[in-house]
Design an enzyme around this catalytic site. Structure first.
Site, mmCIF file in Angstrom:
data_model
loop_
_atom_site.group_PDB
_atom_site.id
_atom_site.type_symbol
_atom_site.label_atom_id
_atom_site.label_comp_id
_atom_site.label_asym_id
_atom_site.label_seq_id
_atom_site.Cartn_x
_atom_site.Cartn_y
_atom_site.Cartn_z
ATOM 1 N N GLY A 156 0.949 -0.889 -0.261
ATOM 2 C CA GLY A 156 0.427 0.054 0.286
ATOM 3 C C GLY A 156 1.067 1.445 -0.183
ATOM 4 O O GLY A 156 1.463 1.700 -0.713
ATOM 5 N N ARG A 176 3.894 -11.299 1.214
ATOM 6 C CA ARG A 176 3.761 -10.545 0.390
ATOM 7 C C ARG A 176 5.045 -9.678 0.680
ATOM 8 O O ARG A 176 5.444 -8.407 -0.357
ATOM 9 C CB ARG A 176 2.908 -9.646 1.396
ATOM 10 C CG ARG A 176 2.371 -7.889 -0.036
ATOM 11 C CD ARG A 176 2.229 -8.284 -1.262
ATOM 12 N NE ARG A 176 1.983 -7.306 -2.535
ATOM 13 C CZ ARG A 176 0.947 -6.361 -2.794
ATOM 14 N NH1 ARG A 176 -0.508 -7.121 -2.081
ATOM 15 N NH2 ARG A 176 1.640 -5.139 -3.373
ATOM 16 N N THR A 194 -7.667 -1.068 9.880
ATOM 17 C CA THR A 194 -9.440 -0.589 10.040
ATOM 18 C C THR A 194 -9.973 -1.856 10.930
ATOM 19 O O THR A 194 -9.193 -3.356 10.133
ATOM 20 C CB THR A 194 -10.114 -0.515 8.657
ATOM 21 O OG1 THR A 194 -9.463 -1.397 7.696
ATOM 22 C CG2 THR A 194 -9.393 1.167 8.001
ATOM 23 N N GLN A 238 -16.103 4.626 11.964
ATOM 24 C CA GLN A 238 -15.111 4.595 12.193
ATOM 25 C C GLN A 238 -14.476 4.660 13.736
ATOM 26 O O GLN A 238 -13.218 5.401 13.696
ATOM 27 C CB GLN A 238 -14.089 5.075 11.377
ATOM 28 C CG GLN A 238 -14.031 4.394 9.721
ATOM 29 C CD GLN A 238 -12.542 4.875 9.443
ATOM 30 O OE1 GLN A 238 -12.316 5.757 8.778
ATOM 31 N NE2 GLN A 238 -11.863 4.147 8.793
ATOM 32 N N TYR A 244 -10.843 4.272 14.492
ATOM 33 C CA TYR A 244 -10.202 4.441 13.384
ATOM 34 C C TYR A 244 -9.903 6.026 13.233
ATOM 35 O O TYR A 244 -8.715 6.824 13.666
ATOM 36 C CB TYR A 244 -10.267 4.212 12.328
ATOM 37 C CG TYR A 244 -9.040 3.772 10.649
ATOM 38 C CD1 TYR A 244 -8.065 3.382 11.144
ATOM 39 C CD2 TYR A 244 -9.420 5.670 10.290
ATOM 40 C CE1 TYR A 244 -7.148 3.838 9.301
ATOM 41 C CE2 TYR A 244 -8.643 6.128 9.061
ATOM 42 C CZ TYR A 244 -7.299 4.759 9.175
ATOM 43 O OH TYR A 244 -6.259 5.077 8.269
ATOM 44 N N TYR A 262 -8.524 9.187 0.605
ATOM 45 C CA TYR A 262 -8.960 7.934 -0.019
ATOM 46 C C TYR A 262 -8.083 7.520 -1.322
ATOM 47 O O TYR A 262 -8.317 7.917 -2.423
ATOM 48 C CB TYR A 262 -10.697 7.562 -0.512
ATOM 49 C CG TYR A 262 -11.175 7.752 0.899
ATOM 50 C CD1 TYR A 262 -11.862 6.540 0.765
ATOM 51 C CD2 TYR A 262 -11.371 8.818 1.612
ATOM 52 C CE1 TYR A 262 -12.458 6.640 2.433
ATOM 53 C CE2 TYR A 262 -12.342 8.592 2.238
ATOM 54 C CZ TYR A 262 -12.636 6.946 3.053
ATOM 55 O OH TYR A 262 -14.051 6.735 4.090
#
Ligand code: CAA
Length: 240
Positions: free
Chosen positions: A13, A39, A86, A144, A147, A179
């Site tokens: 990411g 990964r 999240t 959220q 978060y 985002y």
């Protein structure tokens, strides 16, 4: 001597883009990751960047992980606190465990990593800390509370620690991404995401590389007069 950077959550990411951008700019990079070994292996093979496994939510693991990076790459000059998770749910459905996990990783991890490098940065009179916050820490987000609270905490943490580092050559700044096109955002239900994207003036999701560009700026030796600031990179979604 090339400066040494640790990027937490640095193999996927936003973190992956940051690790690669720092490497391309000539830094020695250690990409931390917590769980996804496959990964991380693929990332290290592809990029040549060493990956290191530890859980940022665990203080002792951070101390050990940082010690290993110091032994292999040298003293740490730059920390990018990017690791984040999240556990989205409305208050009605959110569990205490879902609160703890998010706060421990997203905010506790930032404390643990800063604590692990702070004395050495003070001794050497140089440091660059870049904390990845979120638009949702600035504006809140339905589903959220965990978060948003943790990310909002990141912004307060940044301004407080910046005051302690300012006269010692250590800058502490935050980036608040909007985002961004990553696995985390891909997990948002499509009908919800569609409505969010419709509210982004630039008209699209951000790219991880667009966040990495901000991190590079704040990590530079030449950025010594920027501290305690938050750079919002969100396509104009929230003008803070
Ligand atoms: N504002 C107002 N109402 C909303 C809403 C919103 N943003 N989102 C959902 N609702 C409403 C729905 O319309 C629905 O109302 P009705 O029952 O009256 O139809 C009700 O809330 C329940 O919605 P869901 O069916 O979606 O409820 P759920 O319990 O299945 O899921 C949720 C709730 C988990 C919060 C889900 O909506 C969700 O995942 N939302 C996305 C949250 C989000 O944006 N997370 C960001 C992740 S990416 C990230 O965090 C990176 C970053 O830093 C930006």
């Amino acid at each position: 001597m090339a400066r040494v950077a640790i990027v937490t959550g640095g193999t996927r990411g936003i973190g992956e883009a940051v690790s690669v951008a720092l490497r391309d700019a000539g830094y020695k990079v250690a990409a931390n990751y917590a769980g996804n070994e496959e990964r991380a292996r693929e990332f290290s093979q592809r990029t040549g960047i060493a990956s290191y496994k530890w859980d940022v939510a665990n203080y002792e693991s951070c101390l050990k992980g940082v010690a290993q990076v110091v032994a292999e790459l040298g003293p740490v000059d730059i920390v990018v606190n990017n690791a984040g998770i999240t556990r989205d749910a409305t208050m009605k459905r959110m569990t205490r465990a879902g609160w703890d996990e998010v706060v421990d990783v997203n905010l506790g991890g930032c404390f643990n990593m800063c604590k692990a490098v702070w004395d050495s940065m003070l001794e050497r009179g140089f440091g660059r800390i870049v904390n990845i916050g979120s638009i949702n820490g600035q504006a809140g987000q339905y589903g959220q509370v965990n978060y948003a609270a943790a990310k909002s905490g990141i912004h307060g943490f940044t301004k407080a620690l910046a005051q302690e580092g300012a006269s010692k050559g250590i800058t502490v700044n935050a980036i608040a991404p909007g985002y961004i096109d990553t696995d985390m955002v891909a997990a948002v239900p499509p009908q919800v995401l569609e409505k969010i994207v419709a509210k982004i003036p630039v008209g699209r999701l951000g790219k991880a590389a667009e966040i990495a560009r901000g991190v590079l700026f704040l990590s530079a030796d030449e950025a010594g007069f920027v501290t305690g600031s938050t750079m919002s990179i969100n396509g104009g979604q929230h003008m803070y």
